[in-house]
Design an enzyme around this catalytic site. Sequence first.
Site, short mmCIF file in Angstrom:
data_model
loop_
_atom_site.label_atom_id
_atom_site.label_comp_id
_atom_site.label_asym_id
_atom_site.label_seq_id
_atom_site.Cartn_x
_atom_site.Cartn_y
_atom_site.Cartn_z
N HIS A 128 33.88 22.46 -37.79
CA HIS A 128 34.19 23.80 -38.30
C HIS A 128 34.30 24.77 -37.13
CE1 HIS A 128 34.04 27.45 -40.75
NE2 HIS A 128 34.50 26.67 -41.70
N ARG A 151 28.30 24.34 -48.88
CA ARG A 151 29.24 24.02 -49.95
C ARG A 151 29.33 22.49 -50.12
NH1 ARG A 151 34.38 27.12 -47.69
NH2 ARG A 151 33.69 25.92 -45.88
N1 CMX Z 1 37.33 14.94 -35.50
C1 CMX Z 1 37.83 14.77 -34.26
N2 CMX Z 1 37.90 15.75 -33.34
C2 CMX Z 1 37.41 16.94 -33.69
C3 CMX Z 1 36.83 17.20 -34.95
C4 CMX Z 1 36.84 16.14 -35.89
N3 CMX Z 1 36.38 16.28 -37.12
N4 CMX Z 1 36.42 18.48 -34.99
C5 CMX Z 1 36.75 19.03 -33.81
N5 CMX Z 1 37.34 18.09 -33.01
C6 CMX Z 1 37.93 18.31 -31.69
C7 CMX Z 1 39.05 19.33 -31.80
O1 CMX Z 1 40.25 18.72 -32.27
C8 CMX Z 1 39.12 19.86 -30.40
O2 CMX Z 1 39.82 18.90 -29.61
P1 CMX Z 1 40.88 19.39 -28.47
O3 CMX Z 1 40.10 20.27 -27.55
O4 CMX Z 1 41.33 18.11 -27.87
O5 CMX Z 1 41.95 20.13 -29.20
C9 CMX Z 1 37.65 19.84 -29.95
O6 CMX Z 1 36.99 18.89 -30.82
C10 CMX Z 1 36.96 21.16 -30.05
O7 CMX Z 1 37.07 21.63 -31.37
P2 CMX Z 1 35.95 22.62 -31.98
O8 CMX Z 1 35.85 23.80 -31.08
O9 CMX Z 1 34.71 21.85 -32.30
O10 CMX Z 1 36.59 23.00 -33.38
P3 CMX Z 1 37.81 24.00 -33.65
O11 CMX Z 1 37.23 25.34 -33.96
O12 CMX Z 1 38.86 23.93 -32.62
O13 CMX Z 1 38.43 23.36 -34.97
C11 CMX Z 1 38.41 22.36 -37.11
C12 CMX Z 1 37.74 23.39 -36.20
C13 CMX Z 1 37.84 22.51 -38.52
C14 CMX Z 1 39.91 22.65 -37.17
C15 CMX Z 1 38.13 20.95 -36.55
O14 CMX Z 1 36.75 20.68 -36.58
C16 CMX Z 1 38.89 19.87 -37.29
O15 CMX Z 1 40.05 19.60 -36.97
N6 CMX Z 1 38.25 19.20 -38.31
C17 CMX Z 1 38.91 18.23 -39.14
C18 CMX Z 1 39.81 18.94 -40.14
C19 CMX Z 1 38.99 19.66 -41.20
O16 CMX Z 1 38.05 19.11 -41.77
N7 CMX Z 1 39.37 20.91 -41.52
C20 CMX Z 1 38.76 21.66 -42.62
C21 CMX Z 1 37.99 22.90 -42.19
C22 CMX Z 1 37.43 23.62 -43.38
C23 CMX Z 1 38.54 24.34 -44.12
O17 CMX Z 1 39.12 25.28 -43.56
O18 CMX Z 1 38.86 23.98 -45.24
#
Ligand code: CMX
Length: 441
Positions: free
Chosen positions: A318, A327
């Site tokens: 997140h 949630r």
């Molecule tokens: N699986 C693999 N890699 C992940 C990850 C996951 N679940 N969560 C974060 N990372 C990666 C990011 O892709 C990012 O990689 P890069 O630097 O290579 O681009 C790195 O870890 C740093 O990310 P972060 O700072 O921890 O998280 P962000 O704020 O950039 O992104 C989110 C947040 C939700 C987009 C990301 O955790 C993600 O892609 N999760 C999976 C998709 C998801 O579940 N989305 C739903 C969110 C809730 C909603 O809005 O409904």
Amino acid sequence: MGIVKDRFKEKSDQTAAEIKELLKEHGTKVIGEVQLSQVYQGMRGMTGLVTETSLLDAQEGIRFRGYSIPELREKLPKAPGGSEPLPEGLFYLMLIGELPTEEDVQHITSVLQRRSHVPTHVFHTIEALPLNTHPMTQFVVGIMALQTESQFSKKYASGMNKKDYWDSIFDDCMDLIARLPRVAAYIYRRKYKFGDHIQPNGLLDWAGNFAHMLGYEDDTFKELMRLYMTIHADHEGGNVSAHATHLVGSALSDPYLSFAAGMNGLAGPLHGLANQEVIKWIFEMQGELKTETPTKEQIADYVKKTLSEGKVVPGYGHAVLRKTDPRFLAQMEFGKKHMPDDKLVQTVWNVYEVVPPILQSIAKIKNPWPNVDAHSGSLLVHFGMKEYEYYTVLFGVSRALGVLASLCWDRALGYALERPKSVTTEQVKKWLKGQDEIWGE
Ligand code: CMX
């Protein structure tokens, strides 16, 4: 709507006066520093918006007007015989800032029932799309077709005092919330049930009637819809769907245009589409491993494979939260109460045990814990709703409650056109060499 609208006007006038005083006295106070990395990386942690309806704490999760999800599940009025909150009550809380009484909630339910008529041209517009169009695209097209009904845009075109904007924005928001379940259910029945549509039941609450129009009459499914519509409604102002709705609304685009923008954002896989991605990912895992009940070791291997292919593990991580999403926990509790032996639900719980330690071992991932999307699909599949491409539409109907309550506040408080400053990398490089004064140094 009279009573609630009057109360809203009273509360928002009061808040507007407070903000005026606050800005008069403290308007030049500096509230934080902005780092160059924040400008490049999605403005994380940069305070830039005011949203009254809810506030997100990284450790604790969301609070709606100060109330946590467990508190809301206890305190908000319920349907007769039910134990989950009625989302109408949460909407009242977000709008007015106080917990509603049973009568307040009944009032909102009956107002939404009265306003729920969807003109025929909306269904015709949806019908013009090929059946294989993604449900979120059909949803946005349906919302756009409804825009013909905007009272705000008609009144604005005929000339209107800016002090009155909030009034027809409020009416549009109510109409839109009332109409969305019908449009959303139409899309579901069109795409997955051979166009066998179900007429609304005017005796049911907003979420119960939505469940009914979707074709799910089980009382526990109706309870799930009430919980689902409550917990997905709002997540403060900076998430993509809330921010997009607020941003577009700031141009005085009416609530239909603004909400459609928010829904286009919700349709992204890093935001609301993650709920479909989670179930798709689990189904693919089951298919690949040829078992409905993968072991924790098998799940761990599959997670590692997903990561090694450069994909995200959907439902985990997140942008703000740093703990398990409350949630997710609310849905887990619902699962433990109503379907503890469901194999898919149990797999979701096994994934919850396996994924966090793996993500924790990857330094760049800031939050290894599950978000709301990690659980929702498995509960829906339990009742037979396996069409995972549809799940984000459910999220969208719920999200309307939060972002449209916020839109009422935006116009009542007379918030300005949103227009932050952007820079070019060329300018940044000059600034770093001391040759440009983009940040006023
Ligand atoms: N699986 C693999 N890699 C992940 C990850 C996951 N679940 N969560 C974060 N990372 C990666 C990011 O892709 C990012 O990689 P890069 O630097 O290579 O681009 C790195 O870890 C740093 O990310 P972060 O700072 O921890 O998280 P962000 O704020 O950039 O992104 C989110 C947040 C939700 C987009 C990301 O955790 C993600 O892609 N999760 C999976 C998709 C998801 O579940 N989305 C739903 C969110 C809730 C909603 O809005 O409904």
